[in-house]
Design a protein around this motif. Sequence first.
Motif, mmCIF file in Angstrom:
data_model
loop_
_atom_site.group_PDB
_atom_site.id
_atom_site.type_symbol
_atom_site.label_atom_id
_atom_site.label_comp_id
_atom_site.label_asym_id
_atom_site.label_seq_id
_atom_site.Cartn_x
_atom_site.Cartn_y
_atom_site.Cartn_z
ATOM 1 N N LEU A 140 -6.637 125.453 15.122
ATOM 2 C CA LEU A 140 -5.340 126.492 16.262
ATOM 3 C C LEU A 140 -4.162 127.089 15.224
ATOM 4 C CD1 LEU A 140 -5.951 124.763 20.009
ATOM 5 C CD2 LEU A 140 -7.754 126.559 19.035
ATOM 6 N N ALA A 141 -3.914 125.999 14.950
ATOM 7 C CA ALA A 141 -2.522 126.636 14.297
ATOM 8 C C ALA A 141 -2.802 127.002 13.407
ATOM 9 C CB ALA A 141 -1.640 125.315 14.392
ATOM 10 N N ALA A 142 -3.414 126.519 13.212
ATOM 11 C CA ALA A 142 -4.013 127.171 11.730
ATOM 12 C C ALA A 142 -4.623 128.822 11.762
ATOM 13 C CB ALA A 142 -5.216 126.710 10.629
ATOM 14 N N ASP A 143 -5.514 129.384 12.407
ATOM 15 C CA ASP A 143 -5.641 130.647 13.074
ATOM 16 C C ASP A 143 -4.231 130.946 13.408
ATOM 17 O OD1 ASP A 143 -8.413 129.934 13.182
ATOM 18 O OD2 ASP A 143 -8.143 130.451 14.763
ATOM 19 N N LEU A 144 -3.335 130.544 13.541
ATOM 20 C CA LEU A 144 -2.020 131.477 13.756
ATOM 21 C C LEU A 144 -1.503 132.046 12.569
ATOM 22 C CD1 LEU A 144 -0.554 129.681 17.372
ATOM 23 C CD2 LEU A 144 -1.182 132.259 17.530
ATOM 24 N N LEU A 145 -1.544 131.209 12.297
ATOM 25 C CA LEU A 145 -0.638 130.789 11.082
ATOM 26 C C LEU A 145 -0.906 131.872 9.804
ATOM 27 C CD1 LEU A 145 0.197 126.990 10.469
ATOM 28 C CD2 LEU A 145 2.051 129.106 10.316
ATOM 29 N N ASP A 146 -2.219 131.522 9.484
ATOM 30 C CA ASP A 146 -3.281 132.907 9.476
ATOM 31 C C ASP A 146 -2.755 134.711 9.388
ATOM 32 O OD1 ASP A 146 -4.716 131.047 7.278
ATOM 33 O OD2 ASP A 146 -6.367 131.522 8.810
ATOM 34 N N ARG A 147 -2.374 134.147 10.616
ATOM 35 C CA ARG A 147 -2.530 135.563 10.884
ATOM 36 C C ARG A 147 -0.543 136.074 11.104
ATOM 37 N NH1 ARG A 147 0.413 137.611 16.087
ATOM 38 N NH2 ARG A 147 -1.084 135.795 16.714
ATOM 39 N N LEU A 148 0.128 135.235 11.162
ATOM 40 C CA LEU A 148 1.253 135.032 11.348
ATOM 41 C C LEU A 148 2.158 135.074 9.442
ATOM 42 C CD1 LEU A 148 4.097 133.698 13.448
ATOM 43 C CD2 LEU A 148 4.243 133.556 10.339
ATOM 44 N N LEU A 149 1.458 134.529 8.583
ATOM 45 C CA LEU A 149 2.525 134.207 7.529
ATOM 46 C C LEU A 149 2.082 135.276 7.127
ATOM 47 C CD1 LEU A 149 1.480 130.870 6.613
ATOM 48 C CD2 LEU A 149 3.574 132.123 7.301
ATOM 49 N N PRO A 150 1.400 136.365 6.847
ATOM 50 C CA PRO A 150 1.270 137.500 5.953
ATOM 51 C C PRO A 150 2.340 138.553 6.124
ATOM 52 C CG PRO A 150 -0.825 136.586 6.405
ATOM 53 C CD PRO A 150 -0.186 135.806 6.917
ATOM 54 N N GLU A 151 3.289 138.643 7.274
ATOM 55 C CA GLU A 151 3.901 139.525 7.762
ATOM 56 C C GLU A 151 5.466 138.748 7.017
ATOM 57 O OE1 GLU A 151 3.921 141.773 10.381
ATOM 58 O OE2 GLU A 151 2.052 141.494 10.538
#
Length: 271
Positions: free
Chosen positions: A127-138
Amino acid sequence: MSEAEASSSSYEYDPDADHAFPDHRLNAVLEYIENDPEITTYLEAQNVNPVARKGYNDHGTKHIEIVRNRALRLYELLKRGDVEFNGAGDQGLDEADESVIIALAATIHDIGHVVHRDDHAYYSIPLAADLLDRLLPEFYDDVGTRVRVKGEVLHAILCHHTEEDPLTTEAGVIRIADGLDMERGRSRLPYERGGRGINTISSQAIESVSLHEGDGTPVLVEIKMHNAAGVYQVDELLKDKLHRSGLEDDVRIVALNTSGDDSQLVERIEL
């Protein structure tokens, strides 16, 4: 476009400000995650299984705020004490990424509770991996940097409540900070609903937790409790978190019984 995607697309991060303001990257990440609808919903939803269904202590939004604040305070004190943080460094990341890793891990370390309380740290990883995939490119244009930050955050999440020992100082901070949320307020909801397990009763005995610069160690944690029931929080739960954190020599924990009753069995515990 989803609500979460809309929130992300409207966010603008200026990486050039990192050079002028050391905490700029951390502050930008904190602003983002505190206003992200998907993350805030997870923090609310993750409280249902542990509290409503199992009668455990709070693991929701308030718990996360406390853990994150104490993790960043630990980071500040340890850095002031010249403790080396190897997570970001081993990966060739910036020093500014140390606090970002800590803040992100502290924020989403418990989201696996939406699946189940038992083994929740393992459920948190995908679940965290999915969130990080969306967040980190910011915040990171380079895919290699995103992968390395993501890996360090997931390592810290996994090691907060499992048999796997932390291999980084950042992960050790998360492990200890998770155990430092122990005051009576954390047990308010299950206590009011009739929960009387040892976690709830012992949390009711803890009055306050404060972090200071230590004398002989970078960090001194002072815990005040009003009866001996708080011993379980300190000697059973927090002791295990500390002794497997990699920071045993850098964090000193002192718990005092403040009841003033000479008949109390426990007056002071030191870890």
